[in-house]
Design a protein around this motif. Structure first.
Motif, mmCIF file in Angstrom:
data_model
loop_
_atom_site.group_PDB
_atom_site.id
_atom_site.type_symbol
_atom_site.label_atom_id
_atom_site.label_comp_id
_atom_site.label_asym_id
_atom_site.label_seq_id
_atom_site.Cartn_x
_atom_site.Cartn_y
_atom_site.Cartn_z
ATOM 1 N N UNK A 141 0.809 -1.231 0.000
ATOM 2 C CA UNK A 141 0.000 0.000 0.000
ATOM 3 C C UNK A 141 0.835 1.270 0.000
ATOM 4 N N UNK A 142 2.126 1.157 0.410
ATOM 5 C CA UNK A 142 2.970 2.345 0.512
ATOM 6 C C UNK A 142 3.861 2.551 -0.702
ATOM 7 N N UNK A 143 4.031 1.543 -1.551
ATOM 8 C CA UNK A 143 4.925 1.679 -2.708
ATOM 9 C C UNK A 143 4.195 1.515 -4.043
ATOM 10 N N UNK A 144 2.914 1.167 -4.028
ATOM 11 C CA UNK A 144 2.138 1.010 -5.258
ATOM 12 C C UNK A 144 0.994 2.020 -5.245
ATOM 13 N N UNK A 145 0.885 2.773 -6.308
ATOM 14 C CA UNK A 145 -0.149 3.807 -6.420
ATOM 15 C C UNK A 145 -1.013 3.527 -7.649
ATOM 16 N N UNK A 146 -2.329 3.529 -7.476
ATOM 17 C CA UNK A 146 -3.252 3.337 -8.592
ATOM 18 C C UNK A 146 -3.888 4.683 -8.958
ATOM 19 N N UNK A 147 -3.768 5.035 -10.229
ATOM 20 C CA UNK A 147 -4.384 6.258 -10.744
ATOM 21 C C UNK A 147 -5.630 5.859 -11.533
ATOM 22 N N UNK A 148 -6.766 6.379 -11.117
ATOM 23 C CA UNK A 148 -8.036 6.026 -11.740
ATOM 24 C C UNK A 148 -8.167 6.651 -13.143
ATOM 25 N N UNK A 149 -9.008 6.050 -13.990
ATOM 26 C CA UNK A 149 -9.251 6.649 -15.322
ATOM 27 C C UNK A 149 -9.788 8.069 -15.193
ATOM 28 N N UNK A 150 -9.329 8.926 -16.084
ATOM 29 C CA UNK A 150 -9.760 10.316 -16.037
ATOM 30 C C UNK A 150 -9.021 11.148 -15.013
ATOM 31 N N UNK A 151 -7.955 10.594 -14.432
ATOM 32 C CA UNK A 151 -7.177 11.298 -13.414
ATOM 33 C C UNK A 151 -5.704 11.284 -13.809
ATOM 34 N N UNK A 152 -4.942 12.193 -13.238
ATOM 35 C CA UNK A 152 -3.483 12.151 -13.309
ATOM 36 C C UNK A 152 -2.955 12.311 -11.896
ATOM 37 N N UNK A 153 -1.762 11.779 -11.661
ATOM 38 C CA UNK A 153 -1.171 11.856 -10.334
ATOM 39 C C UNK A 153 -0.030 12.853 -10.291
#
Length: 288
Positions: free
Chosen positions: A29-41
């Motif tokens: 949970x601390x090293x993997x990030x999920x970016x949802x569709x229609x979003x940017x990080x």
């Protein structure tokens, strides 16, 4: 006596591998990030601050000390109700607005640097709302209330959108559309508008009636001209025929026509010069 079997030794490598797997699962949970569709990080690192490169939609492995803030880049629609504005002639009106906007994917870091890691809705309800109000106040103050309700309504809406879009695009927002709702005036202003509309309708009716009368007069004139032209053509034809007939009336032709019509009797009127003999029918009968 029972035979004692030696105990199996546990492979240290397996223990280490298991520990690593557990550690990785715990750290996921601390090293993997999920970016949802229609979003940017937007990526922030304590050592170097906000990064120029953003994360697109999907899964990404990041450092445990890295913070990622998601910003939507899809089009969103917001409504602003009951915004009070003043027209050129000092009339206060209440207007509703609906606008569509998006964050430019190439300028997301500008938005983050200006506002920090806050929700986009907060930005819309604060900063964007104020920018729209400023643009609306400036543009509506250029027209009268009657113009706003009439021919200038579309121009005002376009001007508001143009100013609003120019104002916010420098920090990363794209304004795609601004819809101006029907202005809601006070009672006295509404009465003035109703009177203006009624007068305009009456004027339009008079113009229509005048146009109809002119059209009818033109129709009658055309018909009369047509009839006059027809009579003229007929008269010209008759005159031409008479002229042609006169050319053919020679003395011989007149004598020939008289002979064809003579019944063999002496004329009742005869004579020459000043002497005229006029025999009476009874006398001619007695002589016979």
């Amino acid at each position: 006596m029972r035979e004692i079997k030696p105990k199996k030794r546990i492979n240290p490598a397996m223990i280490i591998a298991g520990v690593i797997v557990v550690a990785l699962l715990a750290m996921t949970p601390f090293i993997v990030e999920q970016i949802e569709p229609g979003q940017v990080g937007v990526v922030y690192k304590p050592s170097s601050g906000v990064q120029d490169e953003t994360l697109s939609q999907g899964w990404h492995v990041v450092s445990p000390i890295t913070r990622v803030t998601e910003y939507p880049i899809r089009t969103q629609t917001k409504s602003l109700d009951n915004m009070t504005l003043a027209t050129k002639d000092g009339k206060n009106i209440v207007v509703d607005f609906t606008y569509s906007f998006a964050v430019s994917p190439d300028q997301v870091t500008k938005v983050f640097n200006k506002f920090g890691p806050i929700e986009i809705d907060e930005i819309a309800d604060g900063y964007l709302k104020q920018r729209l109000y400023d643009a609306s106040r400036e543009q509506i103050s250029k027209v009268t209330v009657l113009e706003l309700f009439g021919e200038e309504s579309g121009n005002v809406s376009t001007s508001i959108q143009t100013q609003f879009a120019e104002d916010v695009k420098k920090i990363g927002f794209i304004i795609e559309d601004v819809a101006l709702g029907a202005p809601k005036p006070d009672e006295k202003t509404q009465e003035a508008i109703d009177s203006r509309v009624k007068a305009s309708q009456e004027l339009d009716k008079k113009k229509t009636d005048l146009a109809i009368a002119k059209a009818e007069a033109e129709r009658l004139r055309v018909e009369a001209q047509g009839e006059a032209d027809a009579r003229l053509i007929e008269a010209q034809g008759l005159a031409k025929a008479q002229k042609e007939l006169q050319k053919t009336l020679t003395a011989e032709m007149i004598q020939y026509e008289a002979v064809k019509k003579w019944d063999g009797k002496s004329p009742l009127v005869s004579g020459s010069g000043s002497m005229v003999q006029l025999p009476l029918p009874d006398q001619e009968t007695e002589k016979k």
